[in-house]
Design a protein around this motif. Structure first.
Motif, mmCIF file in Angstrom:
data_model
loop_
_atom_site.group_PDB
_atom_site.id
_atom_site.type_symbol
_atom_site.label_atom_id
_atom_site.label_comp_id
_atom_site.label_asym_id
_atom_site.label_seq_id
_atom_site.Cartn_x
_atom_site.Cartn_y
_atom_site.Cartn_z
ATOM 1 N N PHE A 277 -3.403 7.425 9.750
ATOM 2 C CA PHE A 277 -2.523 6.274 9.951
ATOM 3 C C PHE A 277 -1.829 5.907 8.644
ATOM 4 C CE2 PHE A 277 -6.555 4.615 8.470
ATOM 5 C CZ PHE A 277 -6.207 3.583 7.613
ATOM 6 N N TRP A 278 -0.668 5.274 8.786
ATOM 7 C CA TRP A 278 0.061 4.715 7.652
ATOM 8 C C TRP A 278 -0.364 3.261 7.462
ATOM 9 C CZ3 TRP A 278 2.802 8.039 4.818
ATOM 10 C CH2 TRP A 278 3.332 9.195 5.419
ATOM 11 N N ALA A 279 -0.626 2.892 6.225
ATOM 12 C CA ALA A 279 -0.984 1.506 5.907
ATOM 13 C C ALA A 279 0.284 0.748 5.522
ATOM 14 C CB ALA A 279 -1.986 1.472 4.754
ATOM 15 N N LEU A 280 0.696 -0.195 6.400
ATOM 16 C CA LEU A 280 1.855 -1.037 6.110
ATOM 17 C C LEU A 280 1.345 -2.305 5.424
ATOM 18 C CD1 LEU A 280 4.078 -0.691 9.308
ATOM 19 C CD2 LEU A 280 3.833 0.838 7.337
ATOM 20 N N VAL A 281 1.675 -2.462 4.155
ATOM 21 C CA VAL A 281 1.087 -3.522 3.337
ATOM 22 C C VAL A 281 2.119 -4.514 2.811
ATOM 23 C CG1 VAL A 281 -0.876 -2.094 2.661
ATOM 24 C CG2 VAL A 281 1.208 -2.058 1.271
ATOM 25 N N ARG A 282 3.403 -4.200 2.976
ATOM 26 C CA ARG A 282 4.450 -5.102 2.501
ATOM 27 C C ARG A 282 4.906 -6.035 3.620
ATOM 28 N NH1 ARG A 282 8.181 -0.498 -0.461
ATOM 29 N NH2 ARG A 282 6.789 -0.080 -2.234
ATOM 30 N N HIS A 283 5.291 -7.232 3.241
ATOM 31 C CA HIS A 283 5.734 -8.231 4.204
ATOM 32 C C HIS A 283 6.912 -7.711 5.023
ATOM 33 C CE1 HIS A 283 7.450 -12.065 5.655
ATOM 34 N NE2 HIS A 283 6.249 -12.575 5.498
ATOM 35 N N ALA A 284 7.871 -7.060 4.374
ATOM 36 C CA ALA A 284 9.060 -6.564 5.076
ATOM 37 C C ALA A 284 8.689 -5.521 6.123
ATOM 38 C CB ALA A 284 10.054 -5.989 4.075
ATOM 39 N N ASP A 285 7.747 -4.646 5.801
ATOM 40 C CA ASP A 285 7.347 -3.601 6.746
ATOM 41 C C ASP A 285 6.589 -4.193 7.935
ATOM 42 O OD1 ASP A 285 8.482 -1.777 5.041
ATOM 43 O OD2 ASP A 285 6.581 -1.082 4.201
ATOM 44 N N VAL A 286 5.689 -5.125 7.658
ATOM 45 C CA VAL A 286 4.902 -5.739 8.728
ATOM 46 C C VAL A 286 5.797 -6.529 9.676
ATOM 47 C CG1 VAL A 286 3.146 -7.501 9.216
ATOM 48 C CG2 VAL A 286 2.746 -5.796 7.429
ATOM 49 N N THR A 287 6.738 -7.292 9.132
ATOM 50 C CA THR A 287 7.603 -8.099 10.000
ATOM 51 C C THR A 287 8.575 -7.228 10.793
ATOM 52 O OG1 THR A 287 9.077 -8.516 8.106
ATOM 53 C CG2 THR A 287 7.430 -10.189 8.607
#
Length: 412
Positions: free
Chosen positions: A41-51
């Motif tokens: 899996f890819w870890a999405l850790v930035r606010h822009a990516d999560v939103t």
């Protein structure tokens, strides 16, 4: 689970390193007995990516699983396949029916109930004296409120707490009895324990549902099992999984926010003084900052339905991504001095109730209300209440939970 047993400061520092990388980092799936190991899996850790992922469910799907990096076995899905793990049109159908069930009259009754129960909890706390804040306060308000909404009898509430502890604490030996010495089998055994706890909650839902079909009482269970929105009704299984979701989510998020809140106000007395100087004006900001800073729900999963470029990074159809809300809520690109607890933080676009989009938490307003009323009652009647030691943290990669927190105060 070794990483999640580390102190919170170490975990936060590791996520800061990940945010500094040029793009998402890919990790292998953990080995779990009785389940197929995926491609990582890819870890999405930035606010822009999560939103962005949250806003685009057509690309970032919640199906077949949104709560675990592994695909749950079919024998578990029959109990836990709630609307969290659904996309439209299934998700929209349940959301329509549920939204109609939350009538103004029911919401007004719930608000009165929150105030009444918070006052009684503080009465009991004063009578019993200092001790474990989680057991005496943080656990009680959300579970009592959600059980009252659903019509769950008061005598069943301790069992509801035990079962929800198992469902969300399935990697913590205290709740499952499954220790690291059991080796690689412990994760599979933990899932079996979850299935047992979820089945018990489904049985409670089925019994209440049958009773409310025969004789509605005006509670939320009555509204849900008898709802007919444009010809759409909840099936018995849909009601059971939504019932479980309400009981679990309606308990854990608020419970942990209240517990983290007391510890934060103890560790940051300047923020406590600021709140008490003008409680009504600052409590809304304080609640959001507690949720941002503590992030009770750490992560959810999404599944790519097609190739997609996410903020300059190529993802492929079939990829899994984990949305790490705890990291997004400390993103330096969005929050000034993100590791500082600041109840006046504005704006505060945290994702502590999930990112924007169709899966934003249905109970966010209720959670905010419960946290507000609980701290109003506590700080009005016990203005010097504080944590008296370090919290005993839940061992989990999903919930930032506090199992116990000693507290002290001067009785009036």
């Amino acid at each position: 689970m070794g990483f999640w047993a580390r102190p919170p400061r170490e975990r936060a520092a590791a996520f800061a390193v990940l945010r500094a990388q040029p793009g998402p980092v890919r990790y292998p799936d953990p080995p779990v007995p009785f389940t197929r190991r995926g491609d990582g899996f890819w870890a999405l850790v930035r606010h822009a990516d999560v939103t962005e992922a949250s806003r685009n469910p057509q690309i970032f799907s919640s199906e077949p699983n949104a709560t675990s990096v592994i695909d749950s076995p079919s024998w578990l899905n029959r109990y836990v396949d709630s609307m969290i793990n659904m996309d439209d049109p299934r998700h929209a159908k349940i959301r329509r029916i549920v939204s109609r069930a939350f009538t103004p009259r029911m919401l007004a009754k719930t608000d009165d109930d929150v105030r009444r129960r918070a006052a009684r909890i503080v009465d009991d706390l004063i009578a019993s004296g200092p001790g474990d804040f989680v057991a005496k306060v943080a656990v009680r308000l959300p579970v009592e409120v959600i059980c009252d909404m659903l019509g769950i009898p008061d005598h069943y509430q301790p069992r509801v707490v035990r079962l929800t502890n198992i469902v969300l604490g399935n990697t913590d030996p205290e709740y499952t009895g499954i220790t690291p010495e059991m080796g690689r089998l412990r994760t599979g055994l933990g899932l079996a324990k979850v299935a047992w706890a979820a089945r018990e909650l489904h049985r409670l839902a089925a019994r209440l549902g049958r009773e409310r079909v025969a004789a509605p009482t005006g509670d939320l269970t009555s509204a849900l099992v008898n709802a007919n929105v444009d010809g759409e009704r909840l099936s018995a299984r849909e009601f059971g999984t939504f019932f479980l979701l309400l009981v679990v989510a309606g308990n854990e998020t608020t419970r942990n926010a209240i517990a983290h809140g007391l510890k934060l106000f103890t560790d940051h007395p300047d923020q406590r003084d600021l709140l008490l100087d003008d409680f009504d004006a600052r409590i809304a900001g304080a609640v959001d900052e507690i949720v941002r800073y503590s992030t009770p729900v750490i992560c959810f999963r999404r599944n790519l339905t097609r190739d997609h470029e996410l903020n300059g990074h190529a993802l492929a159809k079939g990829d899994k991504v984990m949305l790490f809300y705890n990291s997004a809520n400390r993103d330096e690109a969005v929050f000034t001095d993100p590791d500082r607890f600041d109840i006046t933080r504005s704006p505060n676009p945290h994702v502590g109730f999930g990112g924007p989009g169709p899966h934003y938490c249905l109970g966010a307003n209720l959670a905010r209300r419960e946290i507000t009323v609980m701290f109003q009652e506590l700080f009005t009647r016990l203005p010097d209440i504080r944590a008296d030691g370090e919290p005993d943290l839940l061992l989990s990669s999903f919930i930032n939970g506090i199992k116990r927190l000693p507290c002290t105060f001067t009785a009036p």
